[in-house]
Design an enzyme around this catalytic site. Structure first.
Site, PDB file in Angstrom:
ATOM      1  CG  ASN A 209      -0.434   0.013   2.498  1.00  0.00           C
ATOM      2  OD1 ASN A 209       0.719  -0.371   2.680  1.00  0.00           O
ATOM      3  ND2 ASN A 209      -1.204   0.450   3.480  1.00  0.00           N
TER       4      ASN A 209
ATOM      5  CD  GLU B 133       5.124   0.161  12.801  1.00  0.00           C
ATOM      6  OE1 GLU B 133       3.914   0.446  12.940  1.00  0.00           O
ATOM      7  OE2 GLU B 133       6.010   0.649  13.516  1.00  0.00           O
TER       8      GLU B 133
ATOM      9  CB  CYS C 210      -1.959   0.609   8.495  1.00  0.00           C
ATOM     10  SG  CYS C 210      -0.634   1.823   8.441  1.00  0.00           S
TER      11      CYS C 210
ATOM     12  CD  GLU D 145       8.718   0.752  10.506  1.00  0.00           C
ATOM     13  OE1 GLU D 145       7.724   1.127   9.857  1.00  0.00           O
ATOM     14  OE2 GLU D 145       9.510  -0.100  10.080  1.00  0.00           O
TER      15      GLU D 145
HETATM   16  P1  NAP Z   1       0.289  -8.910   4.036  1.00  0.00           P
HETATM   17  O1  NAP Z   1      -0.530  -9.816   3.229  1.00  0.00           O
HETATM   18  O2  NAP Z   1       0.475  -9.226   5.470  1.00  0.00           O
HETATM   19  O3  NAP Z   1       1.704  -8.827   3.294  1.00  0.00           O
HETATM   20  C1  NAP Z   1       2.731  -7.986   3.744  1.00  0.00           C
HETATM   21  C2  NAP Z   1       4.061  -8.544   3.283  1.00  0.00           C
HETATM   22  O4  NAP Z   1       4.289  -9.802   3.897  1.00  0.00           O
HETATM   23  C3  NAP Z   1       4.139  -8.775   1.780  1.00  0.00           C
HETATM   24  O5  NAP Z   1       5.448  -8.492   1.347  1.00  0.00           O
HETATM   25  C4  NAP Z   1       3.847 -10.256   1.678  1.00  0.00           C
HETATM   26  O6  NAP Z   1       4.346 -10.861   0.520  1.00  0.00           O
HETATM   27  C5  NAP Z   1       4.574 -10.766   2.904  1.00  0.00           C
HETATM   28  N1  NAP Z   1       4.135 -12.073   3.367  1.00  0.00           N
HETATM   29  C6  NAP Z   1       2.943 -12.682   3.233  1.00  0.00           C
HETATM   30  N2  NAP Z   1       2.958 -13.890   3.818  1.00  0.00           N
HETATM   31  C7  NAP Z   1       4.206 -14.062   4.338  1.00  0.00           C
HETATM   32  C8  NAP Z   1       4.854 -15.098   5.067  1.00  0.00           C
HETATM   33  N3  NAP Z   1       4.232 -16.229   5.398  1.00  0.00           N
HETATM   34  N4  NAP Z   1       6.130 -14.916   5.427  1.00  0.00           N
HETATM   35  C9  NAP Z   1       6.785 -13.784   5.116  1.00  0.00           C
HETATM   36  N5  NAP Z   1       6.234 -12.775   4.440  1.00  0.00           N
HETATM   37  C10 NAP Z   1       4.951 -12.892   4.053  1.00  0.00           C
HETATM   38  O7  NAP Z   1      -0.249  -7.426   4.004  1.00  0.00           O
HETATM   39  P2  NAP Z   1      -0.656  -6.560   2.736  1.00  0.00           P
HETATM   40  O8  NAP Z   1      -1.961  -7.043   2.267  1.00  0.00           O
HETATM   41  O9  NAP Z   1       0.469  -6.476   1.772  1.00  0.00           O
HETATM   42  O10 NAP Z   1      -0.774  -5.114   3.391  1.00  0.00           O
HETATM   43  C11 NAP Z   1      -1.908  -4.653   3.998  1.00  0.00           C
HETATM   44  C12 NAP Z   1      -1.785  -4.773   5.510  1.00  0.00           C
HETATM   45  O11 NAP Z   1      -0.640  -4.049   5.957  1.00  0.00           O
HETATM   46  C13 NAP Z   1      -2.960  -4.146   6.231  1.00  0.00           C
HETATM   47  O12 NAP Z   1      -3.339  -4.972   7.293  1.00  0.00           O
HETATM   48  C14 NAP Z   1      -2.392  -2.827   6.755  1.00  0.00           C
HETATM   49  O13 NAP Z   1      -3.060  -2.314   7.866  1.00  0.00           O
HETATM   50  C15 NAP Z   1      -0.998  -3.226   7.063  1.00  0.00           C
HETATM   51  N6  NAP Z   1      -0.135  -2.042   7.113  1.00  0.00           N
HETATM   52  C16 NAP Z   1       0.329  -1.646   8.324  1.00  0.00           C
HETATM   53  C17 NAP Z   1       1.121  -0.510   8.406  1.00  0.00           C
HETATM   54  C18 NAP Z   1       1.650  -0.053   9.728  1.00  0.00           C
HETATM   55  O14 NAP Z   1       2.560   0.752   9.716  1.00  0.00           O
HETATM   56  N7  NAP Z   1       1.126  -0.517  10.842  1.00  0.00           N
HETATM   57  C19 NAP Z   1       1.449   0.204   7.248  1.00  0.00           C
HETATM   58  C20 NAP Z   1       0.958  -0.239   6.025  1.00  0.00           C
HETATM   59  C21 NAP Z   1       0.160  -1.382   5.975  1.00  0.00           C
HETATM   60  P3  NAP Z   1       3.365 -11.057  -0.752  1.00  0.00           P
HETATM   61  O15 NAP Z   1       3.153  -9.729  -1.310  1.00  0.00           O
HETATM   62  O16 NAP Z   1       4.110 -11.968  -1.647  1.00  0.00           O
HETATM   63  O17 NAP Z   1       2.107 -11.689  -0.229  1.00  0.00           O
END
Ligand code: NAP
Length: 488
Positions: free
Chosen positions: A162, A261, A295, A469
């Site tokens: 995102n 995060e 997020c 962060e």
């Molecule tokens: P996600 O599905 O959890 O994926 C995040 C990252 O983790 C991607 O690079 C993904 O790779 C990788 N990943 C997935 N499964 C994994 C595993 N088993 N082992 C290691 N890495 C793995 O999240 P998203 O859909 O990309 O992002 C949206 C989420 O991020 C939302 O929940 C949002 O709230 C959160 N977010 C939080 C913050 C914060 O600062 N708190 C900031 C931005 C976003 P792939 O792309 O290959 O699946």
């Protein structure tokens, strides 16, 4: 090496291989991942698809560079980071177009992201020369307590789609400032931005092996292999709470320091005495930045009954006036969602809320066509028990519920497993600050719609994460405090 040239003038063709040490290389088995434009469904490019062995090759490269980078003078590390800041800002428009293309967000959001992302380089260039130390006398006398903050070691950095530039620089910059080398694993949906940022850094003078990039369609096995290599000492993850839990278990095997995060489901609380114009302006930023794919996005709007109907009417008017379209179209204010699955999740949450008695005031219907679009939507009278109050909608939907008392507002705001961000609007600063104290979350915006700032500690409570962060807190996530007892 293969590369991708985005439309328009740019400084270089983006390498689409794996950055391991000094070279961009293809995946050993030649495998690739397709990167799609969410506004059309068309494939833009393919990037290398790493296997676990290539994750370990990245650890080898990070290990080879670790000693000399840790020993590089802080002033020199700062200069390299500052060069990255200037190099990135020089390409702001080019990078913004790339982000708009592969992520789908509107150009103004993408420009804002590049500026925010680059700011982490500048901020941590300034922090690199201010790494603290401590010296004290033990209470018993005699012993002096000396504390040094040393680089923690090789860091695995995993980022979401995102904010493909900012989530990478928010980790890379403090890691490098602290003297750590790293391996970045960007999201499979938006690797091109991460690859472009890595190439900008390489050209700006980041030494070989200090930043390595591994793209893969098998994040589980690749990251598990890296996290089980004893040379790796740090994990910093931004993404969903669900994946964060999995990674914490993986990191536990080697007791790796973990910063998380994770997801959010921010409440936006508006009291009767709020400045309505300011609250609406703030709501538009808190809800619609990145079309709700943030997020920190305000998802649950709790509005006191005296101002409720006027707030809903004004929000409908403003949200309804937004132009929806491809992120790269200069007229677009609300871009595409990242993929079809994201649209389906929004549809499910809206249908559930409506089924439980909510009223659709605006939008609420997916348009026909190939692109992953969802219109700006407002649903009111959202009832307790609706899934949208407990799951991140991650889209342009504002769910509004009325409340009567301050205690009720606080209870509603805290009724979630998440605790990342919250927004409070009131003309009475004493009340707003008292409510800010009572909401269980890491960040509260009072009478404003934006919390993100490289100089502020960003992070969540409860299941929204561990650690912070940005600011000097972000640097300490990449340091070990070493205590040296000295007889003076
Ligand atoms: P996600 O599905 O959890 O994926 C995040 C990252 O983790 C991607 O690079 C993904 O790779 C990788 N990943 C997935 N499964 C994994 C595993 N088993 N082992 C290691 N890495 C793995 O999240 P998203 O859909 O990309 O992002 C949206 C989420 O991020 C939302 O929940 C949002 O709230 C959160 N977010 C939080 C913050 C914060 O600062 N708190 C900031 C931005 C976003 P792939 O792309 O290959 O699946």
């Amino acid at each position: 090496m293969t590369s991708y040239t985005p439309p328009g003038d740019g400084p270089f063709a983006i390498p689409t291989g794996l950055l391991i040490g000094e070279r961009w290389i293809p995946a050993a088995n030649g495998a690739t991942i397709a990167v799609d434009d969410p506004a059309t469904g068309a494939t833009l490019a393919t990037v290398a698809d790493a296997a676990p062995e290539e994750g370990i090759a990245a650890v080898d490269a990070a290990a080879a560079a670790a000693t000399s980078w840790a020993a590089t003078a802080p002033r020199r590390r700062a200069e390299v980071l500052l060069a990255c800041y200037h190099a990135m800002m020089a390409q702001q428009e080019w990078l913004a177009r790339l982000i708009a293309l592969e992520n789908g967000k509107a150009l103004p959001d993408a420009r804002g992201e590049v500026a925010y992302a680059a700011e982490f380089f500048r901020w941590y260039a300034e922090e690199a020369v201010r790494i603290p130390g401590e010296l004290a006398t033990s209470p018993a006398g005699g012993n002096r307590i000396m504390v040094r903050y040393q680089p923690i070691g090789i860091a695995l950095l995993i980022t979401p789609w995102n904010f493909p530039a900012a989530m990478a620089t928010r980790k890379i910059a403090p890691a490098l400032a602290a003297g750590c080398t790293c391996i970045l694993k960007p999201a499979a949906e938006t690797p091109l931005t991460a690859l472009a940022v890595a190439e900008i850094m390489r050209r700006a003078g980041v030494p070989a092996g200090v930043v390595n990039v591994v793209t893969t369609s098998r994040p589980g096995p690749v990251c598990s292999a890296i996290l089980h290599d004893p040379r790796v000492r740090k994990l910093s993850f931004t993404g969903s709470t669900q994946v964060g839990r999995v990674l914490l278990r993986e990191a536990a095997d080697q007791v790796i320091s973990s910063s998380m995060e994770l997801g959010g489901n921010a409440p936006f609380v508006v009291f009767d005495d709020a400045d309505l114009d300011a609250a609406i302006d703030g709501a538009m930023v808190a809800k619609m930045r990145n079309a709700g794919e943030a997020c920190t996005a305000a998802n649950r709007f709790y509005v006191q009954r005296g101002i409720h109907d006027r707030f809903v009417a004004r929000l409908v008017e403003r949200m309804g006036a937004l132009t929806v379209g491809p992120g790269t179209d200069p007229a677009t204010q609300c871009g595409a969602m990242i993929n079809r699955k994201a649209v389906e999740k929004i549809e499910r949450l809206v249908a559930d809320a409506v089924g439980k008695g909510a009223r659709v005031e605006l939008g609420g219907r997916t348009p026909a066509g190939d692109g992953c679009f969802y219109p700006p939507s407002v649903i009111a009278d959202v009832r307790p028990g609706s899934a949208i109050l407990h799951e991140e909608v991650f889209g342009p939907v504002a769910a509004v519920t009325g409340f009567d008392t301050e205690d009720e507002a606080v209870a509603l705001a805290n009724d979630t497993e998440y605790g990342l961000a919250a927004y409070v609007y009131s003309g009475d600063l004493r009340r707003a600050l008292a409510v800010a104290d009572r909401i269980d979350c890491g960040m509260v915006a009072v009478n404003r719609g934006l919390v993100s700032d490289a100089a502020a500690p960003f992070g969540g409570m409860k299941q929204s994460g561990l650690g912070r962060e940005g600011s000097h807190h972000g640097l300490l996530e990449y340091c070990e405090a070493k205590y040296i007892a000295v007889t003076w």
